[in-house]
Scaffold this active site. Structure first.
Site, PDB file in Angstrom:
ATOM      1  N   ASP A   1      -8.897  -4.075   3.598  1.00 39.76           N
ATOM      2  CA  ASP A   1      -9.505  -4.285   2.292  1.00 39.76           C
ATOM      3  C   ASP A   1     -10.267  -3.004   1.953  1.00 39.76           C
ATOM      4  OD1 ASP A   1     -11.207  -4.918   0.171  1.00 39.76           O
ATOM      5  OD2 ASP A   1     -11.397  -7.016   0.793  1.00 39.76           O
TER       6      ASP A   1
ATOM      7  N   LYS B   1     -14.008  -4.299  -8.880  1.00 35.78           N
ATOM      8  CA  LYS B   1     -15.116  -3.447  -8.482  1.00 35.78           C
ATOM      9  C   LYS B   1     -14.894  -2.018  -9.006  1.00 35.78           C
ATOM     10  CE  LYS B   1     -16.074  -7.355  -6.566  1.00 35.78           C
ATOM     11  NZ  LYS B   1     -15.805  -7.706  -5.190  1.00 35.78           N
TER      12      LYS B   1
ATOM     13  N   TYR C   1     -15.953  -9.914   3.823  1.00 32.62           N
ATOM     14  CA  TYR C   1     -16.396 -10.443   2.535  1.00 32.62           C
ATOM     15  C   TYR C   1     -16.445 -11.984   2.586  1.00 32.62           C
ATOM     16  CZ  TYR C   1     -16.067 -11.580  -2.456  1.00 32.62           C
ATOM     17  OH  TYR C   1     -16.274 -12.095  -3.702  1.00 32.62           O
TER      18      TYR C   1
ATOM     19  N   ARG D   1       5.349 -13.830 -15.693  1.00 36.74           N
ATOM     20  CA  ARG D   1       4.806 -14.089 -14.348  1.00 36.74           C
ATOM     21  C   ARG D   1       5.554 -13.212 -13.351  1.00 36.74           C
ATOM     22  NH1 ARG D   1       7.105 -18.011 -11.955  1.00 36.74           N
ATOM     23  NH2 ARG D   1       6.878 -19.502 -13.656  1.00 36.74           N
TER      24      ARG D   1
HETATM   25  C1  LIG Z   1     -15.142  -8.799  -4.543  1.00 44.88           C
HETATM   26  C2  LIG Z   1     -14.420  -8.606  -3.267  1.00 44.88           C
HETATM   27  C3  LIG Z   1     -13.278  -9.357  -2.950  1.00 44.88           C
HETATM   28  C4  LIG Z   1     -12.766 -10.453  -3.840  1.00 44.88           C
HETATM   29  O1  LIG Z   1     -12.286  -9.965  -5.050  1.00 44.88           O
HETATM   30  P1  LIG Z   1     -12.322 -10.817  -6.419  1.00 44.88           P
HETATM   31  O2  LIG Z   1     -11.753  -9.847  -7.409  1.00 44.88           O
HETATM   32  O3  LIG Z   1     -13.747 -11.182  -6.675  1.00 44.88           O
HETATM   33  O4  LIG Z   1     -11.459 -12.006  -6.202  1.00 44.88           O
HETATM   34  C5  LIG Z   1     -12.628  -9.079  -1.761  1.00 44.88           C
HETATM   35  N1  LIG Z   1     -13.088  -8.127  -0.915  1.00 44.88           N
HETATM   36  C6  LIG Z   1     -14.178  -7.400  -1.182  1.00 44.88           C
HETATM   37  C7  LIG Z   1     -14.630  -6.366  -0.196  1.00 44.88           C
HETATM   38  C8  LIG Z   1     -14.892  -7.605  -2.354  1.00 44.88           C
HETATM   39  O5  LIG Z   1     -15.988  -6.881  -2.597  1.00 44.88           O
END
Ligand SMILES: *Cc1c(COP(=O)(O)O)cnc(C)c1O
Length: 398
Positions: A186, A211, A114, A62
């Site tokens: 982000d 993604k 998001y 961890r």
């Molecule tokens: C998918 C997404 C998240 C969240 O990520 P997870 O891996 O699904 O927890 C946060 N910000 C954006 C812009 C996203 O597309």
């Protein structure tokens, strides 16, 4: 580089090696004992100590794991940052930034962040007396006006979902810093191949590795990158204290993904550019939202802070909610699904899917019409993508 581990980092010198080289090599060196090229999946929870408290950089997985260390070094190098931290999901990464806050603190953020980010802000942290103000992030004056004496964090995305609004990172960072707040971006939609927020003054970059960085729709993960040693130390503390850390197999999959990020992104961008231009000329399409189109309100800022315009686009069909639903159900190459950033093309309708929680009046006011369709343009042949959209339109709209 992280976790006090023995330094396995090669080719992460941003000045000496270009992005494409670092995406394949940064953070990873052939195994000293065997010469094995790929970072092993260290499926391992604990580590032998030479004497009580005397370990070789790892005590417990961890706190730190060698596969994770390589991924964290790779991601830091790609963002041009000093320190990387990997998490079990993008939300785990976002939560870690919010862990820095205390009751009574205030956060300024975008009204189109998001959905999961909006949920953790309003349904988790508001309950701990953290206050959030949601503004139009494309308007720097609006950001400035929302800043308060207790504002500790400016949180933004660019391009945003689903209208691909573009926020000026340098201007937003300046506003945050003028008010003594941190600026976190982000960077999930753009990826570091197209946009490196630390270069424009941001303090923290956040990712959903699920993604484009993973890139194959087969892993969920998150990451934070910063140049600030104190922030990184706190992120490491929360990794260990809260425990939203990724397993070694997930880290391995993301490392595999980042090796091909540049070539995948080139094709994502090229396909999206061609599809956007074709849709823009189409008589069944009202508006196309793609920052690469000169007609897009964020085009100039995007051209300044991004190296290309990405693989995400949205378009408004001249159709009712029901007809647009039929359209997204009738595509055969585009798969009807939420999420984005994999090699395969995905399509979705925000009104009844990703943005269903927003009341219709509010949704329309924000420009999220019934006929709006969002596409994550994959790396298939672009002619097959166009033909697929065309056949689905003929089936659903005529
Ligand atoms: C998918 C997404 C998240 C969240 O990520 P997870 O891996 O699904 O927890 C946060 N910000 C954006 C812009 C996203 O597309």
């Amino acid at each position: 580089m992280t976790c006090g581990a023995a330094d396995p980092v090669v080719m992460d010198d941003d000045d000496a090696f270009r992005f494409e080289t670092r995406s394949i090599h940064a953070g990873q060196a052939p195994d000293e004992e065997t010469g094995a090229l790929m970072t092993p999946i260290h499926a391992n929870s604990t580590y032998e100590q030479d004497a009580p408290g005397e370990h070789r950089g790892y005590e417990y997985s961890r706190t730190g794991n060698p596969t994770r260390t390589d991924l964290e070094a790779n991601l830091a190098s790609l963002e041009g940052g000093e320190y990387g931290r990997a998490f079990s999901s993008g939300m785990g990464a976002i939560n870690t930034v919010l862990n820095l806050l205390e009751s009574g603190d205030h956060v300024v953020t975008g009204e189109d962040v998001y959905g999961g980010t909006h949920r953790i802000f309003t349904q988790v942290y508001e309950g701990y007396d953290v206050e959030f103000t949601f503004v139009d992030m494309t308007d720097v004056d609006e950001i400035d006006a929302a800043m308060q004496a207790n504002t500790e964090l400016l949180w933004l995305e660019t391009p945003t979902n689903p209208l691909m609004s573009v926020v000026d990172i340098a201007a937003a960072s300046d506003v945050a810093h003028d008010h003594g707040a941190l600026c976190a971006i982000d960077n999930t939609f753009a990826t570091p191949y197209l946009q490196r927020p630390l270069e424009h003054g941001a303090d923290i970059v956040s990712h959903s590795l699920t993604k484009y960085l993973g890139g194959h729709s087969d892993v969920v993960g998150g990451a934070l990158v910063t140049d600030d040693a104190d922030l990184d130390e706190q992120f490491g503390f929360y990794q260990n204290a809260v425990g939203a850390t990724p397993g070694p197999f997930d880290c391995f999959l993301v490392l595999r993904g980042t090796k091909s990020l540049p070539v995948r992104m080139d094709r994502h961008c090229e396909n999206a550019r061609q599809l956007a231009a074709w849709l823009d000329d189409h008589d069944r399409v009202d508006t196309v939202y793609y920052p690469g189109l000169e007609s897009h309100p964020g085009h100039e800022v995007a051209a300044r802070q991004m190296d290309d315009f990405g693989g995400m686009l949205s378009f408004e069909l001249d159709a009712t909610l029901e007809a647009a639903s039929e359209f997204v159900s009738a595509t055969q190459v585009f798969t009807l699904a939420e999420s984005l950033g994999g090699v395969e093309s995905l399509i979705e309708q925000p009104a009844p899917m990703t943005h269903a929680a927003i009341p219709r009046e509010e949704r329309l006011e924000a420009g999220l019409t019934d006929g709006l369709v969002r596409a994550s343009v994959g790396i298939e042949h672009v002619d097959d993508l166009k033909a697929d959209v065309q056949q689905a339109m003929e089936y659903a709209l005529d």
